[in-house]
Design a protein around this motif. Structure first.
Motif, PDB file in Angstrom:
ATOM      1  N   SER A  72       0.822  -1.204   0.000  1.00 44.39           N
ATOM      2  CA  SER A  72       0.000   0.000   0.000  1.00 44.39           C
ATOM      3  C   SER A  72       0.860   1.259   0.000  1.00 44.39           C
ATOM      4  O   SER A  72       0.600   2.212  -0.752  1.00 44.39           O
ATOM      5  CB  SER A  72      -0.925  -0.014   1.212  1.00 44.39           C
ATOM      6  N   VAL A  73       1.884   1.295   0.840  1.00 42.19           N
ATOM      7  CA  VAL A  73       2.762   2.468   0.913  1.00 42.19           C
ATOM      8  C   VAL A  73       3.533   2.641  -0.387  1.00 42.19           C
ATOM      9  O   VAL A  73       3.666   3.754  -0.894  1.00 42.19           O
ATOM     10  CB  VAL A  73       3.722   2.354   2.116  1.00 42.19           C
ATOM     11  N   TYR A  86       4.337   5.384  -5.601  1.00 41.53           N
ATOM     12  CA  TYR A  86       4.340   5.292  -7.053  1.00 41.53           C
ATOM     13  C   TYR A  86       3.341   6.267  -7.669  1.00 41.53           C
ATOM     14  O   TYR A  86       3.604   6.874  -8.706  1.00 41.53           O
ATOM     15  CB  TYR A  86       4.003   3.853  -7.480  1.00 41.53           C
ATOM     16  N   GLU A  87       2.190   6.440  -6.999  1.00 42.25           N
ATOM     17  CA  GLU A  87       1.126   7.281  -7.539  1.00 42.25           C
ATOM     18  C   GLU A  87       1.317   8.766  -7.260  1.00 42.25           C
ATOM     19  O   GLU A  87       0.538   9.587  -7.735  1.00 42.25           O
ATOM     20  CB  GLU A  87      -0.229   6.818  -6.994  1.00 42.25           C
ATOM     21  N   LYS A 101       7.457  13.056  -7.056  1.00 42.77           N
ATOM     22  CA  LYS A 101       8.131  12.140  -6.135  1.00 42.77           C
ATOM     23  C   LYS A 101       8.871  12.931  -5.052  1.00 42.77           C
ATOM     24  O   LYS A 101       9.503  13.946  -5.328  1.00 42.77           O
ATOM     25  CB  LYS A 101       9.136  11.245  -6.876  1.00 42.77           C
ATOM     26  N   PRO A 102       8.769  12.477  -3.799  1.00 41.15           N
ATOM     27  CA  PRO A 102       9.480  13.165  -2.718  1.00 41.15           C
ATOM     28  C   PRO A 102      10.984  12.999  -2.868  1.00 41.15           C
ATOM     29  O   PRO A 102      11.458  12.033  -3.472  1.00 41.15           O
ATOM     30  CB  PRO A 102       8.967  12.480  -1.452  1.00 41.15           C
ATOM     31  N   ASN A 103      11.724  13.957  -2.321  1.00 40.90           N
ATOM     32  CA  ASN A 103      13.187  13.888  -2.382  1.00 40.90           C
ATOM     33  C   ASN A 103      13.714  12.699  -1.599  1.00 40.90           C
ATOM     34  O   ASN A 103      14.703  12.087  -1.987  1.00 40.90           O
ATOM     35  CB  ASN A 103      13.813  15.176  -1.843  1.00 40.90           C
TER      36      ASN A 103
END
Length: 102
Positions: free
Chosen positions: A29-30, A35-36, A40-42
């Motif tokens: 889930s995480v 992915y969604e 995208k976080p650093n």
């Protein structure tokens, strides 16, 4: 030619344990959530840690807990005011010189 390796019974047992405990579903889930993400976080590891720490707690649960904290803080403030009021009333009836009444 690649050699086929039979599944190790210990690995297979551990995999079933993780599935039964819900670890595989939580991680999946995480990772799907990561992915969604449109941006995208650093730090992907921090993202995973934050989302795993939520412990499946729904936003409704979090809101209910926050409301309970607010209610308890208000009650505490009310009780503190009441305590001060009672202290001031009590001082009116206590002897000034500290002597006890017989």
């Amino acid at each position: 030619m690649a050699h086929y390796r039979a599944p190790d019974p210990k690995r297979e047992q551990f995999r079933r344990y993780l599935e039964k405990a819900g670890v595989v579903d939580s991680l999946t889930s995480v990772l799907v959530s990561l992915y969604e993400q449109p941006e995208k976080p650093n730090n992907a590891l921090e993202f995973v840690k934050e989302h795993l720490n939520s412990g499946g707690q729904t936003s409704a649960d979090a809101e209910a807990l926050q409301q309970e904290v607010i209610d308890l803080r208000q009650r505490c403030a009310r009780l503190a005011e009441e305590n001060e009021d009672f202290k001031s009333r009590l001082q009116r009836y206590e002897p000034e010189d500290g002597a006890t009444a017989d």
